[in-house]
Scaffold this motif. Structure first.
Motif, PDB file in Angstrom:
ATOM      1  N   ILE A 151      26.354  28.641  33.561  1.00  0.00           N
ATOM      2  CA  ILE A 151      27.051  29.119  32.299  1.00  0.00           C
ATOM      3  C   ILE A 151      27.481  31.113  33.549  1.00  0.00           C
ATOM      4  CG2 ILE A 151      27.253  31.217  30.778  1.00  0.00           C
ATOM      5  CD1 ILE A 151      25.073  29.029  29.765  1.00  0.00           C
ATOM      6  N   TYR A 152      28.648  31.050  33.751  1.00  0.00           N
ATOM      7  CA  TYR A 152      29.055  31.956  34.518  1.00  0.00           C
ATOM      8  C   TYR A 152      30.328  33.666  33.516  1.00  0.00           C
ATOM      9  CZ  TYR A 152      33.037  30.505  36.610  1.00  0.00           C
ATOM     10  OH  TYR A 152      34.376  29.650  36.417  1.00  0.00           O
ATOM     11  N   ARG A 153      30.620  34.940  34.028  1.00  0.00           N
ATOM     12  CA  ARG A 153      31.726  35.175  33.546  1.00  0.00           C
ATOM     13  C   ARG A 153      31.815  35.965  35.030  1.00  0.00           C
ATOM     14  NH1 ARG A 153      30.741  32.422  30.104  1.00  0.00           N
ATOM     15  NH2 ARG A 153      30.700  33.255  28.079  1.00  0.00           N
ATOM     16  N   LEU A 154      33.274  36.099  35.479  1.00  0.00           N
ATOM     17  CA  LEU A 154      34.341  36.318  36.521  1.00  0.00           C
ATOM     18  C   LEU A 154      34.319  37.958  36.283  1.00  0.00           C
ATOM     19  CD1 LEU A 154      35.758  34.134  38.755  1.00  0.00           C
ATOM     20  CD2 LEU A 154      33.751  35.587  39.261  1.00  0.00           C
ATOM     21  N   ILE A 155      33.836  39.015  36.050  1.00  0.00           N
ATOM     22  CA  ILE A 155      34.297  40.547  35.579  1.00  0.00           C
ATOM     23  C   ILE A 155      35.272  41.408  36.945  1.00  0.00           C
ATOM     24  CG2 ILE A 155      33.373  42.553  34.553  1.00  0.00           C
ATOM     25  CD1 ILE A 155      31.389  40.626  33.193  1.00  0.00           C
ATOM     26  N   GLN A 156      36.465  42.407  36.529  1.00  0.00           N
ATOM     27  CA  GLN A 156      36.308  43.144  37.733  1.00  0.00           C
ATOM     28  C   GLN A 156      36.520  44.579  36.750  1.00  0.00           C
ATOM     29  OE1 GLN A 156      41.260  43.843  37.716  1.00  0.00           O
ATOM     30  NE2 GLN A 156      40.865  41.895  39.015  1.00  0.00           N
ATOM     31  N   ILE A 157      36.172  45.508  37.652  1.00  0.00           N
ATOM     32  CA  ILE A 157      36.305  47.038  37.265  1.00  0.00           C
ATOM     33  C   ILE A 157      36.069  47.765  38.093  1.00  0.00           C
ATOM     34  CG2 ILE A 157      33.571  46.901  37.840  1.00  0.00           C
ATOM     35  CD1 ILE A 157      32.724  48.521  34.907  1.00  0.00           C
ATOM     36  N   ASP A 158      36.929  48.698  38.008  1.00  0.00           N
ATOM     37  CA  ASP A 158      37.057  49.857  39.027  1.00  0.00           C
ATOM     38  C   ASP A 158      36.224  49.945  39.159  1.00  0.00           C
ATOM     39  OD1 ASP A 158      39.284  51.279  39.723  1.00  0.00           O
ATOM     40  OD2 ASP A 158      37.264  53.163  39.595  1.00  0.00           O
ATOM     41  N   SER A 159      36.092  50.506  40.988  1.00  0.00           N
ATOM     42  CA  SER A 159      35.004  50.765  41.718  1.00  0.00           C
ATOM     43  C   SER A 159      33.866  52.437  40.807  1.00  0.00           C
ATOM     44  CB  SER A 159      35.204  51.003  43.226  1.00  0.00           C
ATOM     45  OG  SER A 159      36.303  51.833  43.129  1.00  0.00           O
ATOM     46  N   ARG A 195      35.810  62.912  34.179  1.00  0.00           N
ATOM     47  CA  ARG A 195      35.572  61.662  35.766  1.00  0.00           C
ATOM     48  C   ARG A 195      36.373  62.034  36.938  1.00  0.00           C
ATOM     49  NH1 ARG A 195      34.161  56.425  33.241  1.00  0.00           N
ATOM     50  NH2 ARG A 195      34.009  56.524  31.125  1.00  0.00           N
ATOM     51  N   GLU A 196      35.350  61.836  38.006  1.00  0.00           N
ATOM     52  CA  GLU A 196      36.255  62.286  39.143  1.00  0.00           C
ATOM     53  C   GLU A 196      36.902  61.581  39.251  1.00  0.00           C
ATOM     54  OE1 GLU A 196      34.338  62.013  43.739  1.00  0.00           O
ATOM     55  OE2 GLU A 196      33.486  61.896  42.590  1.00  0.00           O
ATOM     56  N   GLU A 197      38.226  61.912  39.753  1.00  0.00           N
ATOM     57  CA  GLU A 197      39.500  61.362  40.349  1.00  0.00           C
ATOM     58  C   GLU A 197      39.759  61.131  41.598  1.00  0.00           C
ATOM     59  OE1 GLU A 197      43.433  63.736  38.697  1.00  0.00           O
ATOM     60  OE2 GLU A 197      42.481  63.337  36.964  1.00  0.00           O
ATOM     61  N   LYS A 198      40.755  60.211  41.890  1.00  0.00           N
ATOM     62  CA  LYS A 198      40.708  59.546  43.184  1.00  0.00           C
ATOM     63  C   LYS A 198      41.631  59.792  43.632  1.00  0.00           C
ATOM     64  CE  LYS A 198      36.561  55.727  42.484  1.00  0.00           C
ATOM     65  NZ  LYS A 198      36.533  54.988  42.921  1.00  0.00           N
ATOM     66  N   SER A 199      42.104  59.882  44.686  1.00  0.00           N
ATOM     67  CA  SER A 199      43.454  60.486  45.548  1.00  0.00           C
ATOM     68  C   SER A 199      43.937  58.233  46.022  1.00  0.00           C
ATOM     69  CB  SER A 199      43.639  60.483  46.455  1.00  0.00           C
ATOM     70  OG  SER A 199      42.743  60.293  47.191  1.00  0.00           O
ATOM     71  N   MET A 200      45.629  58.516  45.574  1.00  0.00           N
ATOM     72  CA  MET A 200      45.939  57.416  45.676  1.00  0.00           C
ATOM     73  C   MET A 200      45.735  56.262  47.239  1.00  0.00           C
ATOM     74  SD  MET A 200      48.965  55.516  44.611  1.00  0.00           S
ATOM     75  CE  MET A 200      49.973  56.403  43.616  1.00  0.00           C
ATOM     76  N   GLY A 201      45.336  55.149  46.697  1.00  0.00           N
ATOM     77  CA  GLY A 201      44.784  54.308  47.954  1.00  0.00           C
ATOM     78  C   GLY A 201      42.936  54.418  48.115  1.00  0.00           C
ATOM     79  N   GLU A 202      42.216  55.488  47.451  1.00  0.00           N
ATOM     80  CA  GLU A 202      41.098  55.640  47.933  1.00  0.00           C
ATOM     81  C   GLU A 202      40.586  54.788  46.803  1.00  0.00           C
ATOM     82  OE1 GLU A 202      39.743  59.134  47.655  1.00  0.00           O
ATOM     83  OE2 GLU A 202      40.371  59.962  49.169  1.00  0.00           O
ATOM     84  N   THR A 203      41.116  53.755  45.518  1.00  0.00           N
ATOM     85  CA  THR A 203      40.312  53.668  44.279  1.00  0.00           C
ATOM     86  C   THR A 203      40.384  51.156  45.382  1.00  0.00           C
ATOM     87  OG1 THR A 203      40.230  52.999  42.198  1.00  0.00           O
ATOM     88  CG2 THR A 203      42.321  52.624  43.347  1.00  0.00           C
ATOM     89  N   LYS A 204      39.091  50.953  44.323  1.00  0.00           N
ATOM     90  CA  LYS A 204      38.979  49.669  44.586  1.00  0.00           C
ATOM     91  C   LYS A 204      38.937  48.678  43.802  1.00  0.00           C
ATOM     92  CE  LYS A 204      37.201  49.946  49.631  1.00  0.00           C
ATOM     93  NZ  LYS A 204      38.075  49.300  50.037  1.00  0.00           N
ATOM     94  N   ALA A 205      38.875  47.586  43.527  1.00  0.00           N
ATOM     95  CA  ALA A 205      38.914  46.946  42.190  1.00  0.00           C
ATOM     96  C   ALA A 205      37.679  46.064  42.685  1.00  0.00           C
ATOM     97  CB  ALA A 205      40.289  45.638  41.721  1.00  0.00           C
TER      98      ALA A 205
END
Length: 532
Positions: A26-34, A3-13
């Motif tokens: 009916i719904y779901r809230l799902i959190q996932i890395d960008s 997987r491509e590594e990201k530098s500090m501060g570049e990743t988002k949720a």
């Protein structure tokens, strides 16, 4: 795993709201890395709605079913591949809604809306934040008039396998037998009743024809068997099934290389005429599913207490019964059972540290290469464990967790570099583990279980599910809010309110639960270490 590594501060949720089009309540809230892919989002949606992952799917920015510009399952032969597109790379905008279509037959359609984006210093763990309502993937419909199951089932099955190869067959064929209402009645279920083991007139080839193209391709790939050319006008499933059965009838070793020690040991027991009870099979459901997946066993009559083995199963069992092979299998089974026990405590462990621990505890002397080929590979093949490498790291890690959770644990360990070694367990603790599992090492768990079973009168099956989820969250070293988010529906269904008393009991368990992030130490033990 690359997987491509990201530098500090570049990743988002990213937080997505996922709603089935047929019921917007009916719904779901799902959190996932960008940095995750559409395929990762697909898996997270299925987990959130408790759907089984056995069908094709697609995503459409244009919100069009079967969109020619859509992103499709890696196993689909059309369109762009969902596993090659990261969420951030797609330029998904806030409040933008895509269509997610699952199961090209039942056509489950969901609206997937990006409702929140936030910067994070570390890669976000995929998890469900919130949810409402239950969606049944397979509702119990009335049988249609005119269907004579006894007369027509075999013909219908053959037609299905020949004419509809793209619809995957349900591998977990035993699941419905043990979740059906009839099996819940105490009078209907005698787990000590013997199971009859009989030969079947079906060959491995015929059983393999019930698989999907994707399943056969995966099976042959794992065995190192090349896919045969498919003549024009012929369907892939029967051609693949015939080629695979032919190869294995010449040499069973590629198949035996995929079987776990427990799978081989139980197969020998089934063929030796020894008494096998329903209780034995309940403890071996995973192994029975493996036999079915590999064309060794026909389980259609299992609800009547019958297991039917193909001739190829007899060939495998005969090889496994040879003296040298049997001794080798005994060693593998020892290592497997203790490996799972230690991984339940440590969550993730380097193979080079795990193997010496297992050899010491079991009295074995297996080398690393043999351990990798004969223990790790077969167990990883059937999802009993996860085997992975971190980016730029040559160390092989073994985990009882899913890959994403294992990665998250390893990333979190960097914050606790003062913990150099894994927690050691005393002889008494190890005996307790063997007899009662991880629960036996958590004093506060008894109070919580007594409360759920006796005070709230929660069904035992639901109680164990709640306990299992709590142990999982504790292993990941997260807080009570994650547990509430994951199990909110079940808590509400059982009228369990987050009272001060209940919260205290849950927090006590989380404090005493061995943490994978802390290499087997609990948060309580870690606190004491820091004080000293």
């Amino acid at each position: 795993m690359h997987r491509e590594e990201k530098s500090m501060g570049e990743t988002k949720a990213y937080t997505f709201k996922v709603k089935p089009q047929e019921d917007s309540n009916i719904y779901r809230l799902i959190q996932i890395d960008s940095g995750k892919t559409l395929d990762d989002l697909h898996s997270a949606i299925l987990r959130a709605f408790d759907f089984t992952a056995e069908h094709l799917y697609m995503f459409s920015r244009n919100r069009k079913p079967y969109d020619k510009d859509g992103y499709y399952s890696p196993y689909d032969e059309e369109g762009r591949r969902a596993d090659q597109e990261t969420l951030s790379g797609l330029g998904w905008k806030l409040k933008e809604t895509w269509l997610y279509l699952y199961d090209f037959g039942d056509d489950w359609m969901f609206d997937v809306t990006l409702v929140k984006m936030e910067d994070t210093e570390k890669k976000a763990r995929t998890r469900q934040l919130e949810g409402k309502g239950i969606l049944e993937q397979y509702p119990a419909y009335e049988e249609e008039d005119g269907w004579d199951e006894e007369d027509d089932w075999e013909d219908a099955t053959e037609d299905f396998a020949e004419e509809a190869e793209d619809a995957p067959f349900e591998d977990n064929i035993l699941r419905d037998f043990f979740l059906g209402e009839d099996w819940d009645e105490e009078d209907d279920l005698d787990i000590m009743s013997p199971v009859e083991v009989l030969p079947t007139n079906k060959t491995m080839e015929k059983l393999l024809k019930q698989k999907s193209k994707e399943e056969l391709e995966a099976l042959m790939g794992r065995m190192g068997i090349a896919l045969p050319p498919v003549p024009k006008g012929k369907r892939k499933v029967p051609v693949y099934a015939a080629a695979l059965a032919e190869e294995l009838n010449k040499d069973m070793e590629p198949l035996l290389g995929l079987l776990t020690g427990e799978s081989m040991e139980f197969l020998v027991r089934l063929t030796e005429g020894k008494k096998v009870t329903l209780a034995d099979c309940l403890g071996m459901l995973g192994e029975l599913d493996v036999y079915f997946a590999c064309g060794l066993a026909d389980l259609e009559d299992f609800d009547e207490g019958v297991i039917r083995l193909t001739p190829e199963a007899g060939k495998c069992a005969e090889i496994c019964s040879q003296k040298n092979r049997r001794q080798q299998i005994e060693v593998i089974v020892k290592l497997e059972s203790n490996m799972k026990r230690f991984l339940n405590m440590y969550g993730v462990m380097e193979a080079e540290k795990l193997l010496p621990l297992l050899n010491s505890y079991t009295g074995c002397s297996m080398e690393m290469e043999e351990f990798y080929d004969k223990v790790l590979v077969p167990n990883a093949c059937w999802d009993n464990i996860t085997v992975l490498k971190m980016e730029g790291d040559e160390i092989i890690y073994v985990s009882i967790l899913e890959e994403e959770d294992a990665e998250w644990v390893l990333s979190q360990r960097a914050e606790f570099d003062e913990i150099k070694d894994y927690r050691e367990f005393t002889t008494q603790e190890r005996k307790a583990l063997e007899q009662g599992g991880i629960i036996s090492l958590i004093p506060s768990m008894k109070e919580l279980m007594d409360y759920l079973l006796d005070v709230k009168e929660v069904e035992e099956e639901e109680c164990m599910f709640l306990v299992s989820e709590l142990l999982h969250e504790g292993m990941l070293g997260v807080d009570i809010e994650n547990f509430i988010a994951e199990c909110g529906d079940m808590l509400r269904d059982n009228d369990i309110r987050m009272t001060h008393r209940f919260r205290e009991m849950v927090e006590a368990v989380l404090e005493e639960c061995p943490s994978a992030v802390l290499k087997g130490y609990s948060m309580k033990e870690y606190g004491k270490m820091m004080e000293e």
